[in-house]
Motif scaffolding. Structure first.
Motif, PDB file in Angstrom:
ATOM      1  N   ASP A 834      -6.387   5.287   6.608  1.00 39.43           N
ATOM      2  CA  ASP A 834      -5.484   5.761   7.660  1.00 39.43           C
ATOM      3  C   ASP A 834      -4.764   4.628   8.389  1.00 39.43           C
ATOM      4  N   PRO A 835      -5.428   3.533   8.745  1.00 31.22           N
ATOM      5  CA  PRO A 835      -4.696   2.437   9.418  1.00 31.22           C
ATOM      6  C   PRO A 835      -3.639   1.793   8.529  1.00 31.22           C
ATOM      7  N   LEU A 836      -3.815   1.850   7.198  1.00 34.26           N
ATOM      8  CA  LEU A 836      -2.819   1.267   6.309  1.00 34.26           C
ATOM      9  C   LEU A 836      -1.571   2.136   6.223  1.00 34.26           C
ATOM     10  N   ARG A 837      -1.789   3.439   6.145  1.00 27.73           N
ATOM     11  CA  ARG A 837      -0.617   4.308   5.944  1.00 27.73           C
ATOM     12  C   ARG A 837       0.046   4.732   7.251  1.00 27.73           C
ATOM     13  N   TYR A 838      -0.701   4.627   8.348  1.00 28.85           N
ATOM     14  CA  TYR A 838      -0.115   4.936   9.649  1.00 28.85           C
ATOM     15  C   TYR A 838      -0.335   3.727  10.565  1.00 28.85           C
ATOM     16  N   PRO A 839       0.303   2.573  10.220  1.00 27.99           N
ATOM     17  CA  PRO A 839       0.032   1.335  10.979  1.00 27.99           C
ATOM     18  C   PRO A 839       0.438   1.474  12.445  1.00 27.99           C
ATOM     19  N   ALA A 840      -0.363   0.863  13.317  1.00 28.12           N
ATOM     20  CA  ALA A 840      -0.165   1.025  14.760  1.00 28.12           C
ATOM     21  C   ALA A 840       1.210   0.538  15.208  1.00 28.12           C
ATOM     22  N   GLU A 841       1.684  -0.521  14.594  1.00 27.91           N
ATOM     23  CA  GLU A 841       2.985  -1.067  14.999  1.00 27.91           C
ATOM     24  C   GLU A 841       4.100  -0.655  14.039  1.00 27.91           C
ATOM     25  N   GLY A 842       3.811   0.321  13.173  1.00 23.01           N
ATOM     26  CA  GLY A 842       4.811   0.680  12.178  1.00 23.01           C
ATOM     27  C   GLY A 842       4.916  -0.404  11.138  1.00 23.01           C
ATOM     28  N   ILE A 843       6.043  -0.457  10.460  1.00 18.98           N
ATOM     29  CA  ILE A 843       6.246  -1.518   9.477  1.00 18.98           C
ATOM     30  C   ILE A 843       7.483  -2.319   9.858  1.00 18.98           C
ATOM     31  N   GLY A 844       7.475  -3.588   9.485  1.00 23.49           N
ATOM     32  CA  GLY A 844       8.562  -4.472   9.863  1.00 23.49           C
ATOM     33  C   GLY A 844       9.782  -4.322   8.980  1.00 23.49           C
ATOM     34  N   GLU A 845      10.825  -5.032   9.372  1.00 21.49           N
ATOM     35  CA  GLU A 845      12.093  -4.937   8.658  1.00 21.49           C
ATOM     36  C   GLU A 845      11.959  -5.446   7.230  1.00 21.49           C
ATOM     37  N   GLU A 846      11.135  -6.462   7.024  1.00 20.74           N
ATOM     38  CA  GLU A 846      10.970  -6.971   5.672  1.00 20.74           C
ATOM     39  C   GLU A 846      10.341  -5.919   4.762  1.00 20.74           C
ATOM     40  N   ALA A 847       9.361  -5.165   5.302  1.00 23.74           N
ATOM     41  CA  ALA A 847       8.719  -4.110   4.521  1.00 23.74           C
ATOM     42  C   ALA A 847       9.721  -2.986   4.225  1.00 23.74           C
ATOM     43  N   VAL A 848      10.588  -2.703   5.200  1.00 22.59           N
ATOM     44  CA  VAL A 848      11.608  -1.672   4.976  1.00 22.59           C
ATOM     45  C   VAL A 848      12.549  -2.115   3.874  1.00 22.59           C
ATOM     46  N   ARG A 849      12.952  -3.409   3.920  1.00 18.11           N
ATOM     47  CA  ARG A 849      13.846  -3.891   2.876  1.00 18.11           C
ATOM     48  C   ARG A 849      13.184  -3.849   1.506  1.00 18.11           C
ATOM     49  N   GLU A 850      11.878  -4.140   1.457  1.00 19.07           N
ATOM     50  CA  GLU A 850      11.167  -4.099   0.186  1.00 19.07           C
ATOM     51  C   GLU A 850      11.159  -2.677  -0.377  1.00 19.07           C
ATOM     52  N   ILE A 851      10.904  -1.706   0.477  1.00 21.42           N
ATOM     53  CA  ILE A 851      10.894  -0.307   0.037  1.00 21.42           C
ATOM     54  C   ILE A 851      12.269   0.085  -0.485  1.00 21.42           C
ATOM     55  N   ARG A 852      13.313  -0.338   0.203  1.00 21.80           N
ATOM     56  CA  ARG A 852      14.669  -0.003  -0.239  1.00 21.80           C
ATOM     57  C   ARG A 852      14.968  -0.663  -1.587  1.00 21.80           C
ATOM     58  N   ARG A 853      14.534  -1.926  -1.769  1.00 20.67           N
ATOM     59  CA  ARG A 853      14.758  -2.593  -3.048  1.00 20.67           C
ATOM     60  C   ARG A 853      14.041  -1.875  -4.186  1.00 20.67           C
ATOM     61  N   LEU A 854      12.802  -1.467  -3.922  1.00 20.76           N
ATOM     62  CA  LEU A 854      12.044  -0.746  -4.947  1.00 20.76           C
ATOM     63  C   LEU A 854      12.744   0.557  -5.320  1.00 20.76           C
ATOM     64  N   LYS A 855      13.240   1.233  -4.313  1.00 21.90           N
ATOM     65  CA  LYS A 855      13.913   2.520  -4.560  1.00 21.90           C
ATOM     66  C   LYS A 855      15.187   2.298  -5.387  1.00 21.90           C
ATOM     67  N   ALA A 856      15.959   1.284  -5.032  1.00 24.85           N
ATOM     68  CA  ALA A 856      17.205   1.021  -5.766  1.00 24.85           C
ATOM     69  C   ALA A 856      16.913   0.613  -7.200  1.00 24.85           C
ATOM     70  N   ARG A 857      15.877  -0.201  -7.396  1.00 28.50           N
ATOM     71  CA  ARG A 857      15.539  -0.617  -8.754  1.00 28.50           C
ATOM     72  C   ARG A 857      15.075   0.575  -9.595  1.00 28.50           C
ATOM     73  N   MET A 858      14.297   1.441  -8.991  1.00 29.27           N
ATOM     74  CA  MET A 858      13.813   2.625  -9.693  1.00 29.27           C
ATOM     75  C   MET A 858      14.985   3.505 -10.130  1.00 29.27           C
ATOM     76  N   GLU A 859      15.946   3.697  -9.262  1.00 34.22           N
ATOM     77  CA  GLU A 859      17.113   4.498  -9.609  1.00 34.22           C
ATOM     78  C   GLU A 859      17.869   3.876 -10.768  1.00 34.22           C
ATOM     79  N   ALA A 860      17.971   2.576 -10.754  1.00 30.37           N
ATOM     80  CA  ALA A 860      18.759   1.881 -11.784  1.00 30.37           C
ATOM     81  C   ALA A 860      18.044   1.832 -13.121  1.00 30.37           C
ATOM     82  N   GLU A 861      16.722   1.719 -13.121  1.00 27.58           N
ATOM     83  CA  GLU A 861      15.996   1.460 -14.352  1.00 27.58           C
ATOM     84  C   GLU A 861      15.362   2.681 -14.986  1.00 27.58           C
ATOM     85  N   ARG A 862      15.017   3.671 -14.193  1.00 28.38           N
ATOM     86  CA  ARG A 862      14.178   4.743 -14.732  1.00 28.38           C
ATOM     87  C   ARG A 862      14.924   5.991 -15.182  1.00 28.38           C
ATOM     88  N   VAL A 863      16.158   6.179 -14.762  1.00 24.08           N
ATOM     89  CA  VAL A 863      16.907   7.338 -15.247  1.00 24.08           C
ATOM     90  C   VAL A 863      17.243   7.107 -16.716  1.00 24.08           C
TER      91      VAL A 863
END
Length: 1000
Positions: A834-863
């Motif tokens: 629970d502390p990992l998936r609902y972190p007390a301080e949320g997630i930082g901008e770097e983590a948000v950018r990482e998630i966005r990069r993963l999503k964009a790569r998945m769209e480009a590579e997996r279709v």
């Protein structure tokens, strides 16, 4: 006055034993001089004790003896009575059941002699014999006396059991026929000039026409008149016929010193009371062609010429018969008939409803209306069903397979009991009534008259309740049977499956291979078996329902396969014919694609689910797990245990798929589901619960085979992805993590070996070859992915997540939920993550950018190459991943502070995000609509093709089937694709704003 027990005479005691309610009065009557010759004869007491009401029988006998003209006549009566058992049984039986006939005998003391002649059980009078009994009638008064004399013999046969209830009703109708003929003769003799001017036919309707008359009932008639010859003016002939008809009615209906017979009712004629009493045949035909209502054709079902010009009467019946048997083709015929029955019930006074034997729920009308409706619908093509007599028609319907034998037997029993009870109620005073009396003396007499001698009142009420309950239950099933309305709308050739027109009809319905369809029809309907007869009833309707799908040929082929598999199972065709929307449900399921029919053909007994109103409701996970664990517990090997678990899974997958298809397409009884989101949620929860229960069963099989009842380590299965989110589709893999914890005193290495062995064996068992949809477990979301150990301890997970956890793993854990195994261990794992998936301080901008990069790569590579990314339901624009990643990013950033976001379910989290003002209502609506639509498309593809897919099918027929599932009319698959593009395009716009923009 009650006699003290010490002073009671031996006669008093004997009278009590013989069933006298008032033995003191009976003892007094036996002491009358009129019975001096027989008062001590035990034969007399035996016969009185056998009567329905011994007190009433004795009183009637005394009155009859006293009414004899002299002592010699009295002696003849009494000596004959004690020496001739047939007379004794008949006379005392009538006197104990009918106060009215006792009155008649007291007024006409010589009529008892008509009961001396004994008729064996197979000798019954016909109309001619009754006419001979009325031959000397010269006026209305003598007609009544002669009628009662005939009725006396008829009632004697009834109460002694020489005739059964149907024979009694037929004899009453024959006596009514003879009476109408005699009354018409008197009217003609009184006006010979009218008789010479016209031909007049009297048509019996209702119970008289159906040879099932009551003791006291209106005799319904219709009159047909024509000029006697060419020289007579038609108007004058009709006026003459009208005078004769009116005189006939007065002769029968008016009250005289000898009472009345019964009213002659002509209100069933065209225009009812407002119409002319007599019409010509052509006038009748014109009315029925143009103006007649549905109920008037139902009434004509029992039309029968009985008096007057019988040739003219037969012309009338033959001319109208085609209209009667075409009546069910009228618009709203079935619903009109059903509505009329409800109106009859609603019109019953509230104070009488519980006692109403004829019109109330569970009464005679329930049986009659059900039988008549089935006759009119099916009788247009099956001439065997055209009997005007209820019980005969019921037997014909059963023989033809239109009613189940058990239902027909119970209806027959109920009708006979209710009619017998009605007869005995009316016989008492010869008054028209259909109300069960409330007085105990009346109930006791009725019970005894029906052979219920032990506790007659309680037994009578119990039997009445039993039979009326059966009548109502079966009436509801038959009268409101969905097939009826469908069959009624078929053209006669369709209803009869005429081979000559069948091919053209099949082509018109959209069957691509009519030759193959004809072979299936021939195989299903050939022969004279009951099974073939029921198929001939079902198939014309099923063909139309199959044709309402994208693949009618597949629907018919699948139906043949299921019928071949279950053809000898007695309940199968009966279920389709009788139970609610079972037949329509089956037609929808068999013609909607491959998955549900394939499942059904491997578990054909699951057809029974389609006839149970609650049969398609998803079963709770606890019930599923209990059943699977019990099946596994009975198996001798792990392999056999998994086979048993798969059997449950197969049936439950069919239940879910059938409910999904019927909820999407709808039936006559169940409109299509308007809340598509609820339908998707129901499927996702049902498949996820079933997968969890199957894994629990597989785990039990493995543990039992290798370790007995307990592993050396606690073991739990954690659902991930769509599995943990309760959003599995039919073809989804089950993403899981495995966790264990050594039991106290167990070496960690030994515990690890056991846990790994369990995982390996579970995977092996679940991968055994099977024709069922595969259940694959995917462990790639575990720490270190494919390179990491398959199972870890809680502490190992904790160490890994503390040191090495990446952002994508925290995102994956958002959908983690224990699904099988040790519940305490599963709870401990949840507390860890629970502390990992609902972190007390949320997630930082770097983590948000990482998630966005993963999503964009998945769209480009997996279709997959060559596929339109805009139509890929999972990875495409505005598809499942777009919505889910957007929601998950909101959960990672705000889940700690917003409790509503702490859910593994996408739609719940999306709703919680709106409630927390993290997006506006329109954004939430657009994302939810797109996610539901994409999920529905994935489900539809699996249902149609029988294998999972994330894109729309390229095959035209399969694409059409998907569009039908989504609610589009045939030929509108292009509209479906355009609507999908529009919906997902809007969703992508919201995702661009929320996920890729700065709004988060």
């Amino acid at each position: 006055m009650t006699v003290p027990s010490g002073r009671r005479s031996s006669t008093f005691t004997r009278l009590l034993r013989y069933g006298f309610v008032d033995p003191s009065h009976a003892e007094k009557l036996l002491g009358e001089d009129a019975l001096a010759a027989v008062r001590s004869d035990p034969v007399l007491l035996d016969a009185l004790g056998a009567a329905a009401d011994p007190d009433l029988a004795l009183l009637g006998l005394v009155r009859l003896a006293e009414a004899q003209p002299d002592a010699e006549a009295r002696r003849t009566l009494l000596t004959t009575l004690v020496s001739a058992k047939p007379l004794r049984d008949r006379l005392l039986g009538v006197l104990g059941a009918s106060e009215a006939l006792a009155d008649h005998l007291a007024r006409h003391p010589g009529d008892w002699k008509t009961l001396v002649t004994y008729e064996s059980s197979d000798l019954h009078p016909d109309v001619a014999e009754f006419e001979r009994g009325l031959a000397d009638v010269t006026d209305p008064v003598s007609l009544r006396v002669a009628y009662r004399r005939c009725l006396l013999s008829l009632a004697a046969r009834d109460v002694t059991g020489t005739t059964d209830v149907s024979e009694t009703a037929a004899e009453l109708a024959d006596l009514a026929t003879a009476t109408l003929r005699t009354a018409l003769r008197l009217a003609q003799e009184a006006a010979p000039e009218d008789a010479a001017a016209c031909r007049l036919a009297v048509i019996a309707m209702g119970k008289c026409g159906g040879h099932e008359l009551n003791y006291v009932s209106d005799v319904d008639v219709i009159y047909v008149g024509e000029p006697a010859h060419d020289g007579v003016d038609e108007g004058e002939a009709i006026r003459a016929a009208t005078r004769l008809a009116a005189h006939l009615m007065r002769i029968c209906s008016e009250t005289t010193v000898e009472g009345t017979i019964w009213p002659v009712d002509a209100n069933l004629r065209p225009e009812g009371r407002n119409g002319p009493l007599v019409r010509t045949l052509s006038s009748h035909l014109a009315y029925y062609h143009r103006w007649a209502k549905t109920w008037e054709f139902q009434a004509l079902l029992k039309a029968r010429p009985v008096a007057g010009d019988l040739a003219l009467g037969q012309e009338y019946v033959e001319a109208l018969a085609p209209l009667v048997w075409q009546a069910s083709e009228r618009e709203n015929f079935v619903t009109d008939t059903q509505r009329m029955r409800r109106r009859v019930i609603d019109a019953i006074p509230a104070a009488e409803a519980e006692r109403e034997l004829k019109l109330g729920p569970g009464g005679l009308r329930d049986v009659e209306f059900a039988v008549q409706l089935l006759q009119l619908v099916h009788g247009r093509t099956d001439t065997n069903l055209r009997s005007p007599t209820t019980l005969a028609a019921l037997a014909e319907l059963a023989d033809g397979g239109y009613i189940g034998r058990t239902d027909a037997f119970q209806l027959d029993e109920a009708y006979r009991f209710l009619r017998s009870l009605e007869h005995r109620i009316q016989l008492f005073k010869l008054r028209r009534t259909h109300l069960v009396p409330e007085d105990e003396a009346d109930l006791r007499r009725l019970g005894r008259s029906l052979g219920l001698r032990t506790e007659p009142i309680a037994s009578l009420l119990k039997e009445w309740k039993r039979h009326s309950g059966a009548a109502r239950r079966i009436h509801e099933k038959l009268f409101y049977r969905p097939l009826l309305d469908a069959v009624a709308h078929l053209a006669p050739g369709e209803a009869g499956l005429s081979p000559a027109a069948a091919r053209d009809r099949l082509v018109a319905l959209g069957y691509a291979d009519p030759a193959a369809a004809l072979r299936h029809l021939e195989a299903l309907t050939n022969g004279v078996s009951r099974r073939a007869a029921i198929q001939r009833t079902l198939l014309p309707v099923l063909l139309a329902w199959f044709a309402d799908s994208a693949d009618p040929d597949a629907g018919l082929l699948n139906f043949r396969k299921v019928s071949d598999a279950l053809g000898k199972t007695p309940w199968y065709l009966r279920l389709l014919r009788d139970e609610g929307a079972a037949a329509e449900n089956l037609a929808r399921v068999l013609s909607a694609g491959r998955l549900a029919p394939d499942l059904l053909l491997r578990a054909p007994e699951a057809v029974a689910l389609l006839g149970d109103p609650a049969g398609l409701d998803p079963r709770p996970r606890a019930q599923l797990e209990q059943e699977i664990l019990a099946a596994v517990g009975r198996a001798e090997t792990p392999e056999a245990g998994v086979v048993a678990a798969r059997g449950v899974r197969r049936r439950e997958l069919f239940r879910t798929a059938a409910a999904d298809l019927i909820g999407s397409y709808g039936t006559e009884d169940t409109p299509a589901e308007e809340d598509h989101g609820a339908l998707v949620d129901r499927v996702g929860s049902a498949v996820s619960d079933l997968t969890a229960a199957t894994l629990a069963g597989t785990l039990r099989a493995v543990v039992r085979a290798g370790w007995g009842e307990e592993l050396p380590t606690r073991f739990a299965v954690i659902g991930m992805g769509r599995f943990g989110g309760h959003e599995l589709a039919y073809g989804s893999d089950a993403d899981v993590l495995f966790v264990h914890a050594p039991r106290e005193g167990v070496d960690e290495a030994e515990a690890a070996r056991a846990a790994n062995a369990v995982v390996a064996e579970m995977r092996r068992l679940l991968q055994l070859p099977s024709a069922d949809p595969p259940l694959l477990i995917d462990t790639d979301l575990r720490p270190e992915g494919r390179n990491g150990p398959l199972v870890r301890t809680v502490s190992s997970y904790a160490a890994y997540y503390r040191r090495w956890s990446q952002t994508w793993e925290a995102q994956a854990l958002l959908r983690a939920e224990p699904v099988a195994g040790d519940t305490g261990l599963g709870r401990a794992f949840t507390e860890l993550i629970d502390p990992l998936r609902y972190p007390a301080e949320g997630i930082g901008e770097e983590a948000v950018r990482e998630i966005r990069r993963l999503k964009a790569r998945m769209e480009a590579e997996r279709v997959p190459r060559g596929q339109d990314p805009n139509l890929h339901t999972k990875l495409g624009r505005g598809g499942l991943s777009d919505v889910e990643w957007t929601v998950q990013l909101l959960q990672l950033r705000h889940g700690h502070h917003e409790p509503g976001l702490r859910t593994t379910r996408t739609r719940e989290a999306l709703a919680a995000a709106f409630e927390a003002d993290l997006l506006d209502q329109e954004q939430a609506r657009i994302l939810d609509e797109a996610w539901v639509l994409a999920a529905r498309v994935r489900n539809a593809v699996m249902l149609v093709r029988g294998r999972a897919g994330d894109t729309f099918p390229s095959d035209t027929r399969e694409l059409g089937a998907v569009s039908r599932y989504l609610g589009y009319e045939a030929g509108h698959a292009g509209d479906m694709l355009e609507d999908y593009r529009r919906t997902t395009r809007r969703a992508r716009g919201v995702v661009e704003e929320l996920f890729y923009g700065a709004a988060l």
